[in-house]
Design a protein around this motif. Structure first.
Motif, PDB file in Angstrom:
ATOM      1  N   UNK A  26       0.856  -1.187   0.000  1.00 40.51           N
ATOM      2  CA  UNK A  26       0.000   0.000   0.000  1.00 40.51           C
ATOM      3  C   UNK A  26       0.889   1.233   0.000  1.00 40.51           C
ATOM      4  N   UNK A  27       0.285   2.354  -0.385  1.00 40.68           N
ATOM      5  CA  UNK A  27       0.968   3.635  -0.209  1.00 40.68           C
ATOM      6  C   UNK A  27       0.627   4.110   1.210  1.00 40.68           C
ATOM      7  N   UNK A  28       1.640   4.608   1.918  1.00 45.03           N
ATOM      8  CA  UNK A  28       1.388   5.083   3.289  1.00 45.03           C
ATOM      9  C   UNK A  28       1.280   6.600   3.303  1.00 45.03           C
ATOM     10  N   UNK A  29       0.235   7.102   3.983  1.00 43.02           N
ATOM     11  CA  UNK A  29       0.134   8.547   4.232  1.00 43.02           C
ATOM     12  C   UNK A  29       0.017   8.712   5.742  1.00 43.02           C
ATOM     13  N   UNK A  30       0.607   9.784   6.239  1.00 37.49           N
ATOM     14  CA  UNK A  30       0.731   9.913   7.683  1.00 37.49           C
ATOM     15  C   UNK A  30      -0.143  11.034   8.231  1.00 37.49           C
ATOM     16  N   UNK A  31      -0.821  10.720   9.314  1.00 36.51           N
ATOM     17  CA  UNK A  31      -1.715  11.677   9.981  1.00 36.51           C
ATOM     18  C   UNK A  31      -1.123  11.870  11.377  1.00 36.51           C
ATOM     19  N   UNK A  32      -0.607  13.069  11.634  1.00 40.17           N
ATOM     20  CA  UNK A  32       0.092  13.275  12.909  1.00 40.17           C
ATOM     21  C   UNK A  32      -0.935  13.512  14.014  1.00 40.17           C
ATOM     22  N   UNK A  33      -1.172  12.480  14.816  1.00 40.01           N
ATOM     23  CA  UNK A  33      -2.246  12.573  15.817  1.00 40.01           C
ATOM     24  C   UNK A  33      -1.934  13.591  16.903  1.00 40.01           C
ATOM     25  N   UNK A  34      -0.674  13.674  17.312  1.00 40.25           N
ATOM     26  CA  UNK A  34      -0.324  14.618  18.400  1.00 40.25           C
ATOM     27  C   UNK A  34      -0.537  16.062  17.947  1.00 40.25           C
ATOM     28  N   UNK A  35      -0.411  16.290  16.637  1.00 36.88           N
ATOM     29  CA  UNK A  35      -0.656  17.648  16.124  1.00 36.88           C
ATOM     30  C   UNK A  35      -2.118  17.858  15.766  1.00 36.88           C
ATOM     31  N   UNK A  36      -2.944  16.859  15.951  1.00 36.21           N
ATOM     32  CA  UNK A  36      -4.382  17.009  15.713  1.00 36.21           C
ATOM     33  C   UNK A  36      -4.798  16.913  14.252  1.00 36.21           C
ATOM     34  N   UNK A  37      -3.915  16.350  13.409  1.00 38.52           N
ATOM     35  CA  UNK A  37      -4.251  16.299  11.974  1.00 38.52           C
ATOM     36  C   UNK A  37      -5.470  15.422  11.675  1.00 38.52           C
ATOM     37  N   UNK A  38      -5.812  14.544  12.617  1.00 36.64           N
ATOM     38  CA  UNK A  38      -6.987  13.668  12.419  1.00 36.64           C
ATOM     39  C   UNK A  38      -8.293  14.450  12.454  1.00 36.64           C
ATOM     40  N   UNK A  51     -10.310   9.298  13.178  1.00 35.47           N
ATOM     41  CA  UNK A  51      -9.416   8.244  13.659  1.00 35.47           C
ATOM     42  C   UNK A  51      -8.529   7.765  12.517  1.00 35.47           C
ATOM     43  N   UNK A  52      -7.371   7.233  12.878  1.00 27.90           N
ATOM     44  CA  UNK A  52      -6.660   6.368  11.944  1.00 27.90           C
ATOM     45  C   UNK A  52      -6.852   4.943  12.480  1.00 27.90           C
ATOM     46  N   UNK A  53      -6.848   3.949  11.618  1.00 27.03           N
ATOM     47  CA  UNK A  53      -6.534   3.982  10.197  1.00 27.03           C
ATOM     48  C   UNK A  53      -7.745   4.259   9.318  1.00 27.03           C
ATOM     49  N   UNK A  54      -7.405   4.703   8.086  1.00 29.99           N
ATOM     50  CA  UNK A  54      -8.370   4.701   6.979  1.00 29.99           C
ATOM     51  C   UNK A  54      -7.665   4.026   5.816  1.00 29.99           C
ATOM     52  N   UNK A  55      -8.356   3.142   5.150  1.00 33.20           N
ATOM     53  CA  UNK A  55      -7.791   2.502   3.958  1.00 33.20           C
ATOM     54  C   UNK A  55      -8.594   2.972   2.748  1.00 33.20           C
ATOM     55  N   UNK A  56      -7.900   3.672   1.860  1.00 32.06           N
ATOM     56  CA  UNK A  56      -8.562   4.078   0.599  1.00 32.06           C
ATOM     57  C   UNK A  56      -8.379   2.944  -0.401  1.00 32.06           C
ATOM     58  N   UNK A  57      -9.495   2.500  -0.935  1.00 28.66           N
ATOM     59  CA  UNK A  57      -9.479   1.448  -1.958  1.00 28.66           C
ATOM     60  C   UNK A  57     -10.235   2.029  -3.146  1.00 28.66           C
ATOM     61  N   UNK A  58      -9.487   2.485  -4.141  1.00 24.02           N
ATOM     62  CA  UNK A  58     -10.146   3.153  -5.265  1.00 24.02           C
ATOM     63  C   UNK A  58     -10.885   4.379  -4.742  1.00 24.02           C
ATOM     64  N   UNK A  59     -12.176   4.439  -5.048  1.00 29.34           N
ATOM     65  CA  UNK A  59     -12.999   5.587  -4.642  1.00 29.34           C
ATOM     66  C   UNK A  59     -13.512   5.458  -3.210  1.00 29.34           C
ATOM     67  N   UNK A  67     -12.862  -3.831  10.647  1.00 28.08           N
ATOM     68  CA  UNK A  67     -13.625  -3.906   9.393  1.00 28.08           C
ATOM     69  C   UNK A  67     -12.663  -3.946   8.203  1.00 28.08           C
ATOM     70  N   UNK A  68     -11.576  -3.176   8.291  1.00 27.67           N
ATOM     71  CA  UNK A  68     -10.581  -3.164   7.213  1.00 27.67           C
ATOM     72  C   UNK A  68      -9.929  -4.546   7.105  1.00 27.67           C
ATOM     73  N   UNK A  69      -9.578  -5.114   8.249  1.00 30.55           N
ATOM     74  CA  UNK A  69      -8.890  -6.419   8.212  1.00 30.55           C
ATOM     75  C   UNK A  69      -9.844  -7.510   7.704  1.00 30.55           C
ATOM     76  N   UNK A  70     -11.107  -7.435   8.106  1.00 25.33           N
ATOM     77  CA  UNK A  70     -12.075  -8.430   7.592  1.00 25.33           C
ATOM     78  C   UNK A  70     -12.262  -8.244   6.081  1.00 25.33           C
TER      79      UNK A  70
END
Ligand SMILES: N[C@@H](CCC(=O)N[C@@H](CS)C(=O)NCC(=O)O)C(=O)O
Length: 212
Positions: A26-38, A51-59, A67-70
């Protein structure tokens, strides 16, 4: 696929392990939680819970680590993260849910920040809270593991969803210096997992966005 995560997020850590076990890139994108980027407007468009994680799959944007792992399990069944029997699958999911639904949410960043900023709890009390709920949860999980014959992983000789959730929670426990001595099975399973490259590569300190 694009995974939005944060090195120290144990929920994102679960997804990293599952992706690695299944050999998925996967491509990784980072959300800095301590800085409140979420909570930034743009990110809330992907994951309205902030929250993280979010998995983008196409659209589509998939949220909630389990749910992502299932989803990954359904799309990429091999190697399986759940055993074949219905009762065994329920047992494995019960360990995963004990962690993801009962231990982890009350130690989440926003809960800790509420304790500190709104209720005026100090850092020592905050860490005591954190460790208390992990200790209580691990006590029950250790007993559940002991109800089965000893095995390399939570369930048998291959890692399952239970291990995918357990290892990140052990990492959290270590961060607050929880004494893991009473949890011999959990410690042994954690070591067996981390000896596998799929778990090792997913460690927080090995991520591109890792900080001290
Ligand atoms: N149940 C969610 C929990 C996700 C979650 O709590 N993520 C944490 C990091 S481990 C987070 O993004 N926290 C942000 C915050 O508390 O503000 C899942 O399993 O995906």
């Amino acid at each position: 696929m694009i995974l939005h995560g944060y090195f120290r997020s144990s929920a994102a850590y679960r997804v990293r392990i599952a992706l690695n076990l299944k050999g998925l890139q996967v491509e990784h994108r980072f959300v800095h939680l301590r800085r409140g980027e979420q909570r930034a407007h743009g990110y809330l468009g992907l994951n309205p819970q902030g929250f993280v994680p979010t998995l983008e799959v196409g659209e589509r944007c998939l949220t909630q680590s389990l749910a992502i792992i299932e989803y990954l399990e359904e799309r990429h069944p091999l190697p399986p993260l759940l055993p074949p029997g219905a009762e065994d699958r329920a047992w494995v999911r019960a360990i995963a849910l004990a962690i993801a639904c009962d231990i982890h949410p009350i130690d989440n960043l926003r809960v800790l920040q509420y304790l500190e900023r709104t209720l005026g709890v100090d850092a020592a009390q905050r860490d005591a809270w954190y460790a208390h709920w992990i200790r209580e949860g691990f006590t029950a999980i250790e007993a559940q593991l002991a109800s089965r014959a000893p095995a390399k992983f939570c369930f048998g000789d291959e890692p399952t969803l239970a291990d995918v959730c357990l290892v990140p929670q052990v990492a959290n426990a270590r961060r607050v210096s929880l004494d893991l001595a009473p949890f011999a099975r959990i410690r042994a399973i954690n070591e067996a997992c981390l000896a596998l490259p799929a778990f090792d590569r997913a460690r927080p300190e090995k991520q591109e966005d890792a900080e001290q």
